[in-house]
Design a protein around this motif. Structure first.
Motif, mmCIF file in Angstrom:
data_model
loop_
_atom_site.group_PDB
_atom_site.id
_atom_site.type_symbol
_atom_site.label_atom_id
_atom_site.label_comp_id
_atom_site.label_asym_id
_atom_site.label_seq_id
_atom_site.Cartn_x
_atom_site.Cartn_y
_atom_site.Cartn_z
ATOM 1 N N SER A 107 32.417 16.778 12.652
ATOM 2 C CA SER A 107 32.712 15.619 13.474
ATOM 3 C C SER A 107 31.521 14.664 13.461
ATOM 4 C CB SER A 107 33.009 16.070 14.909
ATOM 5 O OG SER A 107 32.972 14.977 15.791
ATOM 6 N N SER A 108 31.789 13.400 13.227
ATOM 7 C CA SER A 108 30.705 12.422 13.203
ATOM 8 C C SER A 108 30.037 12.326 14.569
ATOM 9 C CB SER A 108 31.238 11.049 12.779
ATOM 10 O OG SER A 108 32.239 10.596 13.686
ATOM 11 N N ASP A 109 30.805 12.532 15.636
ATOM 12 C CA ASP A 109 30.238 12.465 16.983
ATOM 13 C C ASP A 109 29.294 13.640 17.244
ATOM 14 O OD1 ASP A 109 31.849 10.225 17.497
ATOM 15 O OD2 ASP A 109 33.539 11.510 18.007
ATOM 16 N N GLU A 110 29.724 14.847 16.874
ATOM 17 C CA GLU A 110 28.873 16.019 17.051
ATOM 18 C C GLU A 110 27.604 15.903 16.214
ATOM 19 O OE1 GLU A 110 31.249 19.343 16.020
ATOM 20 O OE2 GLU A 110 32.602 19.161 17.735
ATOM 21 N N GLN A 111 27.745 15.425 14.982
ATOM 22 C CA GLN A 111 26.578 15.258 14.120
ATOM 23 C C GLN A 111 25.576 14.299 14.742
ATOM 24 O OE1 GLN A 111 28.209 13.975 10.353
ATOM 25 N NE2 GLN A 111 28.102 16.035 9.505
ATOM 26 N N SER A 112 26.060 13.175 15.252
ATOM 27 C CA SER A 112 25.171 12.168 15.835
ATOM 28 C C SER A 112 24.418 12.734 17.030
ATOM 29 C CB SER A 112 25.968 10.932 16.260
ATOM 30 O OG SER A 112 26.538 10.299 15.146
ATOM 31 N N ARG A 113 25.132 13.449 17.895
ATOM 32 C CA ARG A 113 24.475 14.020 19.074
ATOM 33 C C ARG A 113 23.478 15.107 18.693
ATOM 34 N NH1 ARG A 113 29.779 13.236 21.300
ATOM 35 N NH2 ARG A 113 30.404 15.341 20.654
ATOM 36 N N ASP A 114 23.864 15.972 17.743
ATOM 37 C CA ASP A 114 22.977 17.068 17.355
ATOM 38 C C ASP A 114 21.699 16.549 16.698
ATOM 39 O OD1 ASP A 114 24.837 18.811 18.330
ATOM 40 O OD2 ASP A 114 25.651 19.378 16.374
ATOM 41 N N VAL A 115 21.845 15.632 15.768
ATOM 42 C CA VAL A 115 20.680 15.087 15.076
ATOM 43 C C VAL A 115 19.786 14.343 16.065
ATOM 44 C CG1 VAL A 115 19.905 13.398 13.370
ATOM 45 C CG2 VAL A 115 21.808 14.939 12.831
ATOM 46 N N THR A 116 20.395 13.558 16.943
ATOM 47 C CA THR A 116 19.616 12.812 17.931
ATOM 48 C C THR A 116 18.844 13.766 18.843
ATOM 49 O OG1 THR A 116 21.238 11.018 17.923
ATOM 50 C CG2 THR A 116 19.726 11.116 19.790
ATOM 51 N N ALA A 117 19.496 14.851 19.277
ATOM 52 C CA ALA A 117 18.830 15.818 20.152
ATOM 53 C C ALA A 117 17.625 16.450 19.459
ATOM 54 C CB ALA A 117 19.824 16.893 20.582
ATOM 55 N N ARG A 118 17.791 16.807 18.186
ATOM 56 C CA ARG A 118 16.677 17.429 17.452
ATOM 57 C C ARG A 118 15.509 16.465 17.302
ATOM 58 N NH1 ARG A 118 20.720 18.898 13.546
ATOM 59 N NH2 ARG A 118 21.648 20.915 14.006
ATOM 60 N N VAL A 119 15.814 15.237 16.960
ATOM 61 C CA VAL A 119 14.747 14.258 16.730
ATOM 62 C C VAL A 119 14.039 13.922 18.038
ATOM 63 C CG1 VAL A 119 14.208 11.929 15.931
ATOM 64 C CG2 VAL A 119 15.906 13.298 14.716
ATOM 65 N N LEU A 120 14.784 13.831 19.132
ATOM 66 C CA LEU A 120 14.166 13.509 20.419
ATOM 67 C C LEU A 120 13.175 14.579 20.863
ATOM 68 C CD1 LEU A 120 17.131 12.031 22.510
ATOM 69 C CD2 LEU A 120 15.134 10.814 21.614
ATOM 70 N N GLU A 121 13.340 15.794 20.370
ATOM 71 C CA GLU A 121 12.420 16.876 20.723
ATOM 72 C C GLU A 121 11.087 16.771 19.992
ATOM 73 O OE1 GLU A 121 14.523 20.425 19.852
ATOM 74 O OE2 GLU A 121 15.891 20.270 21.569
ATOM 75 N N LEU A 122 11.039 15.953 18.935
ATOM 76 C CA LEU A 122 9.813 15.805 18.164
ATOM 77 C C LEU A 122 8.823 14.902 18.886
ATOM 78 C CD1 LEU A 122 11.395 15.182 14.635
ATOM 79 C CD2 LEU A 122 10.550 17.362 15.542
#
Length: 278
Positions: free
Chosen positions: A139-154
């Motif tokens: 899902s494009s929505d799940e991908q966007s949220r997952d990637v954003t969450a990972r990057v925000l942790e950096l």
């Protein structure tokens, strides 16, 4: 033996092969495959606008729609092969340069390489879906949220997400503006079109490109919002971005207009398959 001459001759033969009928066929197949996907995404978005919210208006939704049809598996494999063709054509542009005066410039080659990587990923996801071992890229929505969450942790993640969002938004505005200004004309064999066909192509090119650019620009704005609020759920994929248009003051009418534009972009891709300079 003149090795430099042999190398030069080999390079010339390789370049001719890269611009030959096989590569042209690969590009045409790629544009046709892209057209099918955008056409279906647009139709799914129209269904959502008229109250049927049970489908995802993104690539996975389009692939699932195809899979349900007679000979759907065959069509999925054909789409995957077509997208492989698009990736290979873009690779040839990156290596040997594209058509046009600036086709061999470093900027054009780098852009072609980026498109090659993108279409290679899309082709892989479609072929994996056809083989039953993938979910069409998810899902494009799940991908966007997952990637954003990972990057925000950096460290500095908010700045990275924000910069990416600004880049996507600017790219969307650039895509829409170029479509409105009919910049695609330089890539088409306009002399082979009748005046009526050219007008129809312009309707699909301008309307489709503007709608596509608007979706990308909106997705970029949501990414910036996710960075500012430090909230990954604010990031939206293609499906959620489309649905958000129905929540604007313009109401579902805006989603209908954007969805219709994506259908037009699908048709424009078919025109590119027919008349694109390769």
């Amino acid at each position: 033996m003149d090795t430099s001459a042999l190398t030069r001759n080999g390079r010339v033969r390789a370049e001719r092969a890269a611009r030959g009928s096989v590569t042209k066929g690969a590009a045409k197949a790629g544009f046709a495959a892209r057209g099918v996907i955008y056409l279906l995404v647009g139709l799914l978005a129209l269904q959502i606008a008229f109250g049927d919210s049970g489908h995802e208006a993104d690539r996975r939704g389009a692939l699932a729609e195809i899979a349900e049809k007679p000979f759907g598996s065959v069509l999925l494999w054909a789409l995957g092969v077509g997208l492989v063709g698009m990736a290979l054509w873009r690779l040839s542009e990156a290596v040997f340069g594209g058509v046009g005066e600036d086709g061999r410039s470093a900027k054009k080659r780098l852009a072609a390489l980026g498109r090659c990587v993108f279409y290679a990923f899309v082709a892989y996801s479609v072929l994996a879906f056809a083989a039953g071992s993938g979910d069409g890229g998810g899902s494009s929505d799940e991908q966007s949220r997952d990637v954003t969450a990972r990057v925000l942790e950096l460290s500095g993640g908010r700045w990275i997400v924000g910069a990416a969002g600004v880049g996507i938004a600017v790219a969307g505005l650039w895509i829409g503006a170029r479509a409105v200004m009919r910049k695609y004309h330089k890539h088409l064999r306009l002399g082979e079109m009748s005046p009526r066909v050219r007008r129809l192509v312009d309707v699909t090119g301008v309307g489709g490109g503007a709608a596509r650019g608007l979706v990308f620009a909106a997705a970029g704005v949501f990414a910036v919002r996710a960075a500012v609020e430090y909230e990954p759920d604010q990031a939206k994929g293609f499906d959620d971005t489309l649905r958000s248009f129905a929540g604007t003051p313009a109401g579902p009418g805006l989603l209908v207009a954007v969805a219709a534009g994506l259908v037009l972009f699908g048709l424009f891709s078919f025109a590119m398959a027919r008349w694109r300079k390769v």
